[in-house]
Design a protein around this motif. Structure first.
Motif, PDB file in Angstrom:
ATOM      1  N   VAL A  48      -7.986   4.616   5.460  1.00 24.18           N
ATOM      2  CA  VAL A  48      -7.044   4.574   4.488  1.00 24.18           C
ATOM      3  C   VAL A  48      -6.847   2.542   4.419  1.00 24.18           C
ATOM      4  CG1 VAL A  48      -6.192   4.494   2.503  1.00 24.18           C
ATOM      5  CG2 VAL A  48      -7.398   6.598   3.431  1.00 24.18           C
TER       6      VAL A  48
ATOM      7  N   TRP B 135       1.059  -1.187  -0.028  1.00 19.97           N
ATOM      8  CA  TRP B 135      -0.040  -0.022   0.313  1.00 19.97           C
ATOM      9  C   TRP B 135       0.231   1.440  -0.211  1.00 19.97           C
ATOM     10  CZ3 TRP B 135      -3.485  -2.257   4.591  1.00 19.97           C
ATOM     11  CH2 TRP B 135      -4.207  -2.949   4.169  1.00 19.97           C
TER      12      TRP B 135
ATOM     13  N   TYR C 155       2.366   2.778  -3.515  1.00 20.87           N
ATOM     14  CA  TYR C 155       1.765   3.089  -4.429  1.00 20.87           C
ATOM     15  C   TYR C 155       1.122   3.647  -3.591  1.00 20.87           C
ATOM     16  CZ  TYR C 155       1.184  -1.273  -7.067  1.00 20.87           C
ATOM     17  OH  TYR C 155       1.903  -2.393  -8.419  1.00 20.87           O
TER      18      TYR C 155
ATOM     19  N   LEU D  51      -1.347   4.619  -0.958  1.00 18.27           N
ATOM     20  CA  LEU D  51      -2.517   4.405  -0.389  1.00 18.27           C
ATOM     21  C   LEU D  51      -2.548   4.700   0.422  1.00 18.27           C
ATOM     22  CD1 LEU D  51      -3.555   1.575  -2.728  1.00 18.27           C
ATOM     23  CD2 LEU D  51      -4.091   3.887  -3.134  1.00 18.27           C
TER      24      LEU D  51
ATOM     25  N   ARG E  90      -4.803   2.603  -8.124  1.00 18.62           N
ATOM     26  CA  ARG E  90      -3.209   4.115  -8.534  1.00 18.62           C
ATOM     27  C   ARG E  90      -4.310   5.124  -8.610  1.00 18.62           C
ATOM     28  NH1 ARG E  90       1.530   1.220 -11.581  1.00 18.62           N
ATOM     29  NH2 ARG E  90      -0.657   0.220 -12.867  1.00 18.62           N
TER      30      ARG E  90
ATOM     31  N   LYS F 142      -5.801   6.930  -6.230  1.00 14.82           N
ATOM     32  CA  LYS F 142      -5.255   7.984  -5.632  1.00 14.82           C
ATOM     33  C   LYS F 142      -5.280   9.120  -6.386  1.00 14.82           C
ATOM     34  CE  LYS F 142      -2.171   8.801  -2.479  1.00 14.82           C
ATOM     35  NZ  LYS F 142      -1.480   9.776  -3.083  1.00 14.82           N
TER      36      LYS F 142
ATOM     37  N   ALA G 134      -8.344  11.223  -6.142  1.00 13.27           N
ATOM     38  CA  ALA G 134      -7.704  11.862  -4.930  1.00 13.27           C
ATOM     39  C   ALA G 134      -6.823  13.501  -4.666  1.00 13.27           C
ATOM     40  CB  ALA G 134      -7.501  10.913  -4.191  1.00 13.27           C
ATOM     41  N   ASP G 135      -5.421  12.804  -5.517  1.00 10.65           N
ATOM     42  CA  ASP G 135      -4.873  14.177  -5.442  1.00 10.65           C
ATOM     43  C   ASP G 135      -5.305  15.365  -6.299  1.00 10.65           C
ATOM     44  OD1 ASP G 135      -3.077  12.655  -4.398  1.00 10.65           O
ATOM     45  OD2 ASP G 135      -1.781  11.396  -5.547  1.00 10.65           O
TER      46      ASP G 135
END
Length: 246
Positions: A169, A148, A151, A153, A187, A190, A193-194
Motif C-alpha cells: 500500500v 498516510w 488518513y 491508508l 480517502r 479507502k 475498500a472498507d
C-alpha cells in the motif's frame, strides 16, 4: 533450457546460499527479495537442500527453476498454480502448455490489478518491517508515512511493525503521489475498500465461525477469491469509465 527438478545436483555443481542466489537473480530480476525466494519455497516451486544447521543450499538447477518462475510471472503474468503445472509437465518430459504472448508494453488496468494482488499476497508472507525499513522500501519520508497513517491508508501492527501488505500500500500511495494525488484524495478509495471488506465479511463470516477446520480454510480461500474479483471489477469499471470520456 528446461528447469531441472528442484534439489537435483550434478557432480561438481556448487551449492549456493540464499544470499548468493539473490545476487545471481537480481541481474535479471532487480526487485526479487529473499522473502520472495522463501515464499516460492513454501509454495513448493523450489526445494533447496538444508545443511545440518538448517541453512538453505541451492543447486544450479534450483536457481534455474527460480529464474523460470520469475520470468513466467513477469513476462506472462502466470499464477503460481499454472507455473507449477508447467514445471511438472517438463519434469515428466512433456511440453508445457502454450504460453500467452509476452508483455511488450505496459499492461492494462486488469493485468496491473492481478499483478498487484499477487505481489501483495506474496509480500505479506512472513514479512515484518520496522518504520525505517518501510520508508526505505517505499522511497518515502517520515512525514509522508505520518500523513498516510493519519488518513488510515497505512497502519502498523500491534508490535509497531509493518507487514508486506502495508508495504505494498505504501509503495502504491507513494507512486500515486508522484502524479500529484495526495492522501486526502485517496480517502474515497479507502472508504470503497472498507465497504468491499464488509461485503466479503458478510459472505465468509458464517463459514469462519464453523467448527470444521476445512470449512474455515474454505472461508479464507473464498475471501481471497472475492477480494480478487472485487479488485478486478473495480479496475474494469475504471477502464470502462475512462473510455467513455470525451
Amino acid at each position: 533450457m528446461r528447469p531441472e527438478r528442484a534439489g537435483a545436483r550434478r557432480r561438481g555443481d556448487e551449492l549456493l546460499s540464499i544470499g548468493a542466489v539473490l545476487a545471481h537473480l537480481r541481474d535479471e530480476f532487480p526487485e526479487v527479495t529473499i522473502s520472495k525466494i522463501r515464499f516460492l519455497e513454501t509454495e513448493g516451486l523450489v526445494e533447496p537442500q538444508r545443511t545440518p544447521s538448517g541453512y538453505r543450499k541451492f543447486s544450479p538447477a534450483d536457481v534455474e527453476r527460480l529464474a523460470y518462475v520469475l520470468r513466467m510471472q513477469r513476462d506472462h503474468y502466470l499464477p503460481l498454480r499454472v507455473i507449477r503445472e508447467h514445471l511438472d509437465a517438463m519434469e515428466r518430459g512433456e511440453a508445457p502448455p502454450a504460453l500467452p504472448p509476452a508483455a511488450d508494453a505496459r499492461p492494462g488496468p486488469m493485468e496491473e490489478a492481478d499483478r498487484e494482488l499477487v505481489a501483495a499476497a506474496e509480500a505479506s508472507s512472513g514479512v515484518r518491517l520496522g518504520r525505517a525499513e518501510l520508508l526505505a522500501a517505499a522511497g518515502a519520508g517520515d512525514g509522508d508515512l505520518a500523513e498516510w497513517e493519519s488518513y488510515g491508508l497505512v497502519a502498523s501492527g500491534p508490535d509497531g511493525g509493518y507487514d508486506g501488505e502495508a508495504l505494498q500500500v505504501a509503495r502504491l500511495v507513494a507512486e500515486l503521489g508522484r502524479y500529484g494525488l495526495e492522501p486526502r484524495h485517496l480517502r474515497a478509495m479507502k472508504a470503497a475498500a472498507d465497504r468491499e471488506v464488509a461485503l466479503v465479511e458478510q459472505v465468509v463470516a458464517p463459514l469462519r465461525r464453523h467448527r470444521n477446520p476445512q470449512t474455515r480454510a474454505h472461508a479464507e480461500a473464498t475471501a481471497r477469491e472475492l477480494a480478487t474479483l472485487a479488485v478486478r471489477l473495480h479496475a474494469a469499471m475504471v477502464q470502462a469509465g475512462l473510455r467513455t470520456r470525451p
